[in-house]
Enzyme design. Structure first.
Site, short mmCIF file in Angstrom:
data_model
loop_
_atom_site.label_atom_id
_atom_site.label_comp_id
_atom_site.label_asym_id
_atom_site.label_seq_id
_atom_site.Cartn_x
_atom_site.Cartn_y
_atom_site.Cartn_z
N GLY A 178 10.48 15.08 6.24
CA GLY A 178 9.31 15.41 5.45
C GLY A 178 8.38 14.34 5.48
O GLY A 178 7.17 14.28 4.99
N VAL A 181 -1.47 18.99 -1.48
CA VAL A 181 -2.16 17.87 -2.39
C VAL A 181 -3.04 18.88 -3.43
O VAL A 181 -3.05 18.52 -4.41
CB VAL A 181 -3.36 17.34 -1.14
CG1 VAL A 181 -4.54 16.69 -2.29
CG2 VAL A 181 -2.86 16.21 -0.55
N LYS A 241 -8.68 5.70 8.18
CA LYS A 241 -8.48 5.06 6.74
C LYS A 241 -9.44 3.59 7.28
O LYS A 241 -10.11 3.14 6.02
CB LYS A 241 -7.37 4.67 6.21
CG LYS A 241 -6.69 6.10 5.86
CD LYS A 241 -5.08 6.05 5.82
CE LYS A 241 -4.66 7.38 5.40
NZ LYS A 241 -3.12 7.34 5.57
N GLU A 298 -11.11 8.09 -3.53
CA GLU A 298 -9.88 7.20 -3.38
C GLU A 298 -8.83 7.74 -2.72
O GLU A 298 -7.93 7.00 -2.00
CB GLU A 298 -9.69 7.05 -4.99
CG GLU A 298 -8.64 6.19 -5.28
CD GLU A 298 -8.87 4.55 -4.95
OE1 GLU A 298 -9.89 4.02 -5.55
OE2 GLU A 298 -8.50 4.21 -3.97
N ARG A 332 -7.13 29.56 3.09
CA ARG A 332 -7.43 29.98 4.48
C ARG A 332 -6.96 31.56 4.53
O ARG A 332 -7.61 32.43 4.99
CB ARG A 332 -7.01 29.38 5.41
CG ARG A 332 -7.53 29.45 6.79
CD ARG A 332 -7.61 28.44 7.66
NE ARG A 332 -6.33 27.65 7.84
CZ ARG A 332 -5.94 26.54 8.55
NH1 ARG A 332 -6.97 26.13 8.89
NH2 ARG A 332 -4.87 26.22 8.49
N ASP A 363 -4.58 8.33 12.21
CA ASP A 363 -4.88 8.29 11.01
C ASP A 363 -5.29 6.95 10.37
O ASP A 363 -5.96 7.02 9.28
CB ASP A 363 -3.28 8.76 10.36
CG ASP A 363 -3.31 8.83 8.80
OD1 ASP A 363 -3.88 9.70 8.23
OD2 ASP A 363 -2.82 7.80 8.19
N ILE A 373 -2.52 4.11 -4.36
CA ILE A 373 -3.30 2.77 -4.46
C ILE A 373 -4.61 2.69 -4.85
O ILE A 373 -5.49 3.39 -4.03
CB ILE A 373 -2.77 1.87 -3.42
CG1 ILE A 373 -1.14 1.71 -3.20
CG2 ILE A 373 -3.52 0.52 -3.48
CD1 ILE A 373 -0.95 1.35 -1.78
N GLU A 388 4.75 15.21 10.67
CA GLU A 388 4.33 16.60 10.83
C GLU A 388 4.73 17.10 12.23
O GLU A 388 5.32 16.05 12.96
CB GLU A 388 2.86 16.71 10.92
CG GLU A 388 2.32 16.29 9.43
CD GLU A 388 0.78 16.30 9.45
OE1 GLU A 388 0.12 17.30 9.82
OE2 GLU A 388 0.25 15.12 8.83
#
Lengths: 401, 401
Positions: A186, A14, A204, A128, A45, A200, A135, A189
């Site tokens: 990919g 990201v 959201k 966002e 890190r 997850d 989206i 994870e």
């Protein structure tokens, strides 16, 4: 030309996407904002694993170095996990910086507090990228549907679980085999728990709950069920009946209680989620005026996420506002007429509704009619289908929820 | 509490929906705007056919009465046709009023001029209701995708033609029979030309062209084809091949030329438009960062349209801006890989590409491979299917476009 100085927390997929997009879209940003947007510092890190993308960017492993920068305008949070993200962002707000975050778990738990802090300090807060990748669902709700009362949100918000469900059906493979395929591509994870168990997606849902209702769902009304129990024979029966599994987040409010459910459900081919396949995300919003609006697109990825972050920067700079929207939704009955429910027999036993059999599809699967709210699933529908273990008889079942 | 005074031009379905929604959502509007929103005047063509909804509303057939109102803040255009709407709105802008319009034909032809006038006068101009009913596609493009470069827009923007195509397939009926059904259901007007010949969809494409590219498509690059020639046998062949007809607006820019096409195309079941059925609208936007975003919802109706108008009022009052966005799109090749094309043999003759036959489906229908751009259709695709009249031979066809 004056500058907008940006610090980037995290330099993984990201972070790198955001950095390179700020570079590649610099002319456009300058045209929209009237200022150069410059990444002046990146927090990582482990300094030994990274190289600064150019000489003028401070690469540091110490957040205090970021805080001590003069003329810092925006802090972009591209790290994961509740901490140290929450602490960092509180300090950045306190310093007077606008915040843009892609950190969904942190924002699910600390979003309201960060918004309150941002409001007090008069800085903007964009999030966002925490829900559905590129989206623009958060800004659509925040800005474009302000008059509308929200009645219901349903969404596919986890690309990994949707990829697995799609490919189990297409390939006839087991859950474990398809998870392995997702890892090789990919899309999962090494520890996929957050995705396949629905955490997850729940995060959201929690972010959207704070946006729409101004608060989190009551913990007792949250239901979260993963997809790990789904077997090839379930897929086969579903496909023969023209149905597909989707891992759906449903958010609604009735009797002043916010309900948030994450669970696998079966949908017919007339349902808009039927052909939301692979790593796609989709959000269906039902409001009093507009009716049902569906948004669909890539729910993750370097550039869709960068899109969400950069569009947030435009919104922040044009008009900072951080108040929780608290859209004051209309509450109504949960009537998903086109929905079809999957559950196993022991769960039906707990449901306690009178239902009638319309058609027996095979030894484990029946189409039934009635208001069925199986434990752990709890959608109602005029026509439901699910595999049963053993013989099903029409009777009033004892309510044991 | 101070007031926002509104005049409503037109009191048909859209006008009545706007009026009643302003009444029903007054508390919410006041909370969002800090002011009461009050309809003070309604313009109608024939005074004898209407009654003012309450004593304090001026009902008039004379636009000069509207112009002479003191303290008028917003004029909402809910009439149809280029005139007198254009003249009225120019005068209203000149008076210093914000404008909200639902008049797509007028805005398709005069949108750029009205935006220039609004910008000069410093008033806002909302036109969300001109395209796709309540789906917030205009504001999504204007506000939420400012950094993204637009590559392609494809959309189903006419509920009447989509209703007819859906029901011709489902019922096996002729075009004429299904048009009659649409009329009986209130989905087609007594003169349905605008809808079934693609004019209405083209107007909406023209509005989006001005928004995205800052100008109208060159008239020579506009292609408009209706759905009146589609026959039950076309439907049958398509269905057997797993395809569905959709009446699609496609907007793109290549070599500095804006292309806008309205035409019936066939889509496979993996295409997102495949299950856009009945009077639904759907818009698919492809950008450089986000990828492809699809928005779907009700494209017409009293309350979805009122939703668009009221949400525009919120946007206007919060930040008037009227500049054409001119999103400076990236141009690229027209690569609709999942698309499948329908055309008749005479059109192929004009196309001039080398193609090869993969499979013969029946005497008039073949699956072919190659870059085929038939005249009047002009999508390219790696695999296309269309009914041919007569025998098809693989050969280089003369280019006669």
């Amino acid at each position: 030309m004056s500058k907008i100085n940006v610090a980037l927390l995290g330099y993984g997929t990201v972070g790198k996407g955001v950095y390179s997009t700020i570079e590649s879209h610099q002319n456009r940003l300058q045209r929209l904002l009237g200022k150069e947007v410059k990444v002046v510092a990146i927090l990582v890190r482990n300094l030994e694993k990274h190289v600064a993308p150019d000489d003028q960017v401070l690469l540091t492993a110490n957040f205090e170095d970021i805080l001590s920068l003069s003329d810092l305008h925006i802090v972009i949070d591209a790290i994961v996990g509740r901490e140290p993200g929450f602490t960092y962002l509180k300090k950045a707000i306190d310093k007077g910086c606008h915040i843009v975050t892609a950190n969904k778990e942190m924002f699910a738990f600390h979003g309201t507090e960060l918004q309150t802090l941002a409001l007090e300090k008069g800085v903007g807060l964009g999030y966002e990228a925490t829900v559905a990748g590129g989206i623009p669902i958060i800004q659509t709700i925040r800005q474009l549907l302000q008059v509308n009362h929200f009645q219901k949100i349903e969404a596919i918000l986890n690309g990994t679980s949707n990829f697995i469900l799609t490919n189990m059906r297409k390939l006839g493979s087991t859950f474990a085999e398809t998870l392995q395929l997702a890892k090789e591509n990919g899309y999962a994870e090494s520890d996929p728990t957050n995705d396949i168990e629905g955490y997850d997606a729940l995060y959201k849902g929690m972010v959207m709950s704070q946006l729409i209702y101004g608060e989190l769902p009551c913990i007792d009304s949250v239901k979260r069920k993963g997809i790990t129990h789904i077997q090839p024979q379930h897929m086969k029966v579903a496909e023969e009946a023209g149905l597909r599994f989707k891992h759906v987040v449903a958010l609604s409010k009735s009797n002043d209680e916010i309900q948030c459910k994450v669970e696998p459900v079966l949908v017919t081919d007339s349902h808009p989620f039927y052909q939301v396949e692979g790593v796609q995300n989709s959000v269906s919003i039902t409001t009093d005026l507009l009716g049902t609006l569906q948004l669909q697109g890539p729910g993750a990825g370097m550039f869709p996420t960068a899109s969400a972050v950069l569009e947030d920067i435009i919104q922040l700079e044009n008009k900072p506002k951080a108040s929780p929207a608290a859209k004051n939704s209309v509450t109504d009955q949960d009537t998903l007429l086109q929905w079809v429910i999957f559950c196993e027999y022991p769960e039906i036993e707990k449901s306690g509704q009178e239902i009638s059999v319309i058609e027996k599809l095979d030894d484990t699967t029946w189409i039934i009619e009635g208001e069925v709210i199986p434990s752990g699933l709890s959608h109602s529908s005029s026509t439901n289908i699910f595999p049963l273990k053993g013989r099903y008889e029409r009777k009033k079942l004892p309510l044991q929820v």
